[in-house]
Design an enzyme around this catalytic site. Structure first.
Site, PDB file in Angstrom:
ATOM      1  N   GLN A 157     -78.573 -60.719  40.996  1.00  0.00           N
ATOM      2  CA  GLN A 157     -77.915 -62.005  40.696  1.00  0.00           C
ATOM      3  C   GLN A 157     -76.883 -62.458  41.747  1.00  0.00           C
ATOM      4  O   GLN A 157     -76.768 -63.634  42.051  1.00  0.00           O
ATOM      5  CB  GLN A 157     -77.246 -61.904  39.328  1.00  0.00           C
ATOM      6  CG  GLN A 157     -76.596 -63.188  38.847  1.00  0.00           C
ATOM      7  CD  GLN A 157     -75.995 -63.013  37.453  1.00  0.00           C
ATOM      8  OE1 GLN A 157     -76.718 -63.041  36.466  1.00  0.00           O
ATOM      9  NE2 GLN A 157     -74.698 -62.822  37.377  1.00  0.00           N
ATOM     10  N   GLU A 201     -72.037 -71.298  41.594  1.00  0.00           N
ATOM     11  CA  GLU A 201     -70.883 -70.553  42.115  1.00  0.00           C
ATOM     12  C   GLU A 201     -70.678 -70.770  43.612  1.00  0.00           C
ATOM     13  O   GLU A 201     -69.843 -70.118  44.233  1.00  0.00           O
ATOM     14  CB  GLU A 201     -71.069 -69.060  41.811  1.00  0.00           C
ATOM     15  CG  GLU A 201     -71.111 -68.785  40.315  1.00  0.00           C
ATOM     16  CD  GLU A 201     -71.067 -67.299  39.958  1.00  0.00           C
ATOM     17  OE1 GLU A 201     -71.109 -66.452  40.878  1.00  0.00           O
ATOM     18  OE2 GLU A 201     -70.984 -66.998  38.762  1.00  0.00           O
ATOM     19  N   ASP A 237     -73.823 -57.863  42.031  1.00  0.00           N
ATOM     20  CA  ASP A 237     -73.915 -57.872  40.564  1.00  0.00           C
ATOM     21  C   ASP A 237     -75.405 -57.941  40.264  1.00  0.00           C
ATOM     22  O   ASP A 237     -76.051 -58.968  40.511  1.00  0.00           O
ATOM     23  CB  ASP A 237     -73.184 -59.093  39.980  1.00  0.00           C
ATOM     24  CG  ASP A 237     -73.268 -59.116  38.452  1.00  0.00           C
ATOM     25  OD1 ASP A 237     -73.900 -58.216  37.864  1.00  0.00           O
ATOM     26  OD2 ASP A 237     -72.697 -60.050  37.856  1.00  0.00           O
ATOM     27  N   ASP A 309     -69.955 -55.236  33.130  1.00  0.00           N
ATOM     28  CA  ASP A 309     -69.662 -56.603  32.669  1.00  0.00           C
ATOM     29  C   ASP A 309     -70.318 -56.775  31.295  1.00  0.00           C
ATOM     30  O   ASP A 309     -69.668 -56.630  30.259  1.00  0.00           O
ATOM     31  CB  ASP A 309     -70.192 -57.600  33.708  1.00  0.00           C
ATOM     32  CG  ASP A 309     -70.116 -59.049  33.248  1.00  0.00           C
ATOM     33  OD1 ASP A 309     -69.455 -59.331  32.240  1.00  0.00           O
ATOM     34  OD2 ASP A 309     -70.732 -59.927  33.904  1.00  0.00           O
ATOM     35  N   LYS A 334     -63.351 -60.776  31.223  1.00  0.00           N
ATOM     36  CA  LYS A 334     -63.531 -62.217  31.027  1.00  0.00           C
ATOM     37  C   LYS A 334     -62.900 -62.540  29.685  1.00  0.00           C
ATOM     38  O   LYS A 334     -63.418 -62.103  28.638  1.00  0.00           O
ATOM     39  CB  LYS A 334     -65.019 -62.580  30.991  1.00  0.00           C
ATOM     40  CG  LYS A 334     -65.747 -62.423  32.331  1.00  0.00           C
ATOM     41  CD  LYS A 334     -67.259 -62.547  32.142  1.00  0.00           C
ATOM     42  CE  LYS A 334     -67.985 -62.571  33.493  1.00  0.00           C
ATOM     43  NZ  LYS A 334     -69.431 -62.309  33.345  1.00  0.00           N
ATOM     44  N   LYS A 385     -63.048 -61.816  41.161  1.00  0.00           N
ATOM     45  CA  LYS A 385     -64.406 -62.163  41.589  1.00  0.00           C
ATOM     46  C   LYS A 385     -64.593 -63.662  41.435  1.00  0.00           C
ATOM     47  O   LYS A 385     -64.518 -64.196  40.326  1.00  0.00           O
ATOM     48  CB  LYS A 385     -65.438 -61.399  40.756  1.00  0.00           C
ATOM     49  CG  LYS A 385     -66.871 -61.678  41.229  1.00  0.00           C
ATOM     50  CD  LYS A 385     -67.888 -60.800  40.546  1.00  0.00           C
ATOM     51  CE  LYS A 385     -68.438 -61.439  39.309  1.00  0.00           C
ATOM     52  NZ  LYS A 385     -69.804 -61.029  38.966  1.00  0.00           N
TER      53      LYS A 385
HETATM   54  P1  PGA Z   1     -72.045 -65.932  34.104  1.00  0.00           P
HETATM   55  O1  PGA Z   1     -72.376 -64.750  35.116  1.00  0.00           O
HETATM   56  O2  PGA Z   1     -70.692 -66.453  34.383  1.00  0.00           O
HETATM   57  O3  PGA Z   1     -73.149 -66.905  34.389  1.00  0.00           O
HETATM   58  O4  PGA Z   1     -72.162 -65.326  32.717  1.00  0.00           O
HETATM   59  C1  PGA Z   1     -71.426 -64.035  35.786  1.00  0.00           C
HETATM   60  C2  PGA Z   1     -71.685 -62.588  35.799  1.00  0.00           C
HETATM   61  O5  PGA Z   1     -72.727 -62.082  35.314  1.00  0.00           O
HETATM   62  O6  PGA Z   1     -70.830 -61.866  36.295  1.00  0.00           O
HETATM   63 ZN    ZN Z   2     -71.829 -59.878  35.843  1.00  0.00          ZN
END
Ligand code: PGA
Ligand code: ZN
Length: 423
Positions: A157, A201, A237, A309, A334, A385
């Site tokens: 990803q 991003e 990631d 995560d 998060k 990050k």
């Molecule tokens: P997301 O992905 O913000 O789209 O959930 C970020 C991540 O997996 O770190």
């Molecule tokens: Zn992640």
């Protein structure tokens, strides 16, 4: 100076994907705070619910009619009390399904900011006190794949630069910008179909194979390291839950590569990548229920952060499961995976007591809010990050540049577990 809540206002705004999100203003007798919630696309199964039925419109109404009267008159300084009221109003559901985790997020962060402002302090000073002087390293997304890309992009990803040799935050951000630019130039040469497209991003999207992407970022990091005279490493990631398929017989399906790996093969593949490319950071190398493989990879590798995560979803219970096995040595924090700031701080403190590094990230759908920049400094998180470019990412990086400037001689970079190569 008094921080009693006088007013709470909610509205609908938009994130960088053009999706609706909630923003909350909190007015105290001597201060003001504002926060809007981000949204993930590659979400862990154990994350709280973002919104109750009716989405953002219903949430705005609920905040004004139900939450605002309950919070009015409370002291914004008592973050834990405010967050406890949010849980109560939600009926203490395990996943914030009645209030909505994103609603809790916006109220909780707006409250923290309002309290700080009421005391004439910046958010990181208010939350972290005088000891909050270390700046996180920016871990910057340069190439997108997986659920964040389309077409024939890599299966992994995120490919992330970590300028771990930088001596200042400003220097670190400059390095990331240079690496990002060099990767763009390299992709132009490498891929006939590359049109300069970027993900939410701000990372490049190209139709190249996964290993080619490793080579491109490795070369860019090496060149920038030589030009700037400090080490730049990188990581990934994998977001492996999105590759994992029970239907395919419990395999990680790498569609771009045309390969399927079982758990053992995935472990070997991750280990090989870490060794070959000297990766300093690997997030979610296995699917979100495989604590055992996280533990094994952590045991078998050195000098690399193995970060959970989707595995932990900022949840103390899930982190405790991981701690028993020594699964990983870093954790993504998060706030909107769990709901409130107090919940996230509990997870940060639990992680730190056990030697896990907390990493504070953006989300792929984000706003120009910069609260996570302050959280990283306040709670001594060694890594933030974010993307390298794109407005919602730059908002956080520039805020950290301001914090570094504000701290002057007291500013220092956080300490990282990754060792610098001996000269
Ligand atoms: P997301 O992905 O913000 O789209 O959930 C970020 C991540 O997996 O770190
Ligand atoms: Zn992640």
């Amino acid at each position: 100076m008094s921080s009693f809540i006088e007013d709470l206002i909610a509205r609908k705004v938009f994130n960088n994907r053009g999706e609706e999100t909630i923003e909350v203003d909190i007015v105290t007798s001597s201060g003001f705070g504002r926060a809007s919630a981000p949204a993930g696309k590659s979400r862990g199964k154990a994350e709280v619910t973002y919104y109750a039925r009716g989405g953002v419109d219903a949430a705005v109404k609920k905040v004004e009619e139900l939450v605002a009267p309950e919070l009015a008159g409370l002291n914004a300084d008592s973050q834990e009390e405010i967050d406890a009221v949010l849980h109560q109003l939600d009926g203490d559901s395990p996943d914030f399904k009645n209030i909505g985790g994103n609603v809790a997020y916006a109220i909780s962060l707006a409250n923290a900011e309002a309290a700080a402002d009421s005391h004439g302090l910046l958010l990181f000073q208010f939350l972290g006190g005088n000891a909050a002087t270390s700046l996180p390293y920016p871990l910057g997304n340069c190439i997108s794949g997986g659920q964040h890309a389309r077409g024939k992009a890599p299966d992994v990803q995120e490919y992330l630069v970590l300028p771990h040799g930088a001596e200042t935050f400003l220097e670190a951000v400059s390095a990331n910008a240079l690496v990002h630019k060099k990767i763009g130039d390299a992709l132009k040469k490498k891929s006939a179909t590359f049109n300069g497209g970027k993900s939410d991003e701000g990372a490049w999207i190209a139709n190249i194979d996964g290993i080619a992407a490793f080579d491109v970022i490795a070369k860019a990091c090496e060149e920038v390291g030589n030009e700037l005279d400090f080490e730049c490493s990188f990581g990934v990631d994998v977001a492996a839950s999105s590759l994992w398929s029970e239907k395919e017989g419990n395999k990680y399906v790498y569609a771009n590569e045309g390969v399927k790996r079982d758990s053992g093969e995935q472990l070997e593949f991750m280990k090989e990548l870490i060794e070959t490319y000297h990766l300093s950071y690997v997030e979610d190398p296995f699917h979100e229920e495989d604590f055992q493989s996280f533990a094994e990879l952590t045991r078998k590798t050195k000098n690399c952060l193995i970060c959970g995560d989707d595995l932990f979803t900022t949840n103390t219970e899930r982190l405790n499961n991981g701690l028993k096995l020594n699964a990983g040595n870093a954790i993504i924090i998060k706030v909107n995976q769990i709901g409130t700031l107090s919940d996230a701080v509990n997870t940060i403190e639990l992680a730190q007591r056990h030697g896990y590094d907390p990493v504070v990230p953006h989300r792929s759908g984000d706003t120009c809010d910069w609260h996570i920049a302050h959280l990283a400094v306040a709670y001594k998180c060694p890594i933030i990050k974010t993307g390298v470019v794109e407005g919602s990412r730059i908002a956080k990086l520039n805020e950290l540049i301001r914090i570094e400037h504000f701290l002057g001689d007291r500013a220092k970079m956080a300490s990282l577990k990754i060792q610098k190569t001996e000269e």
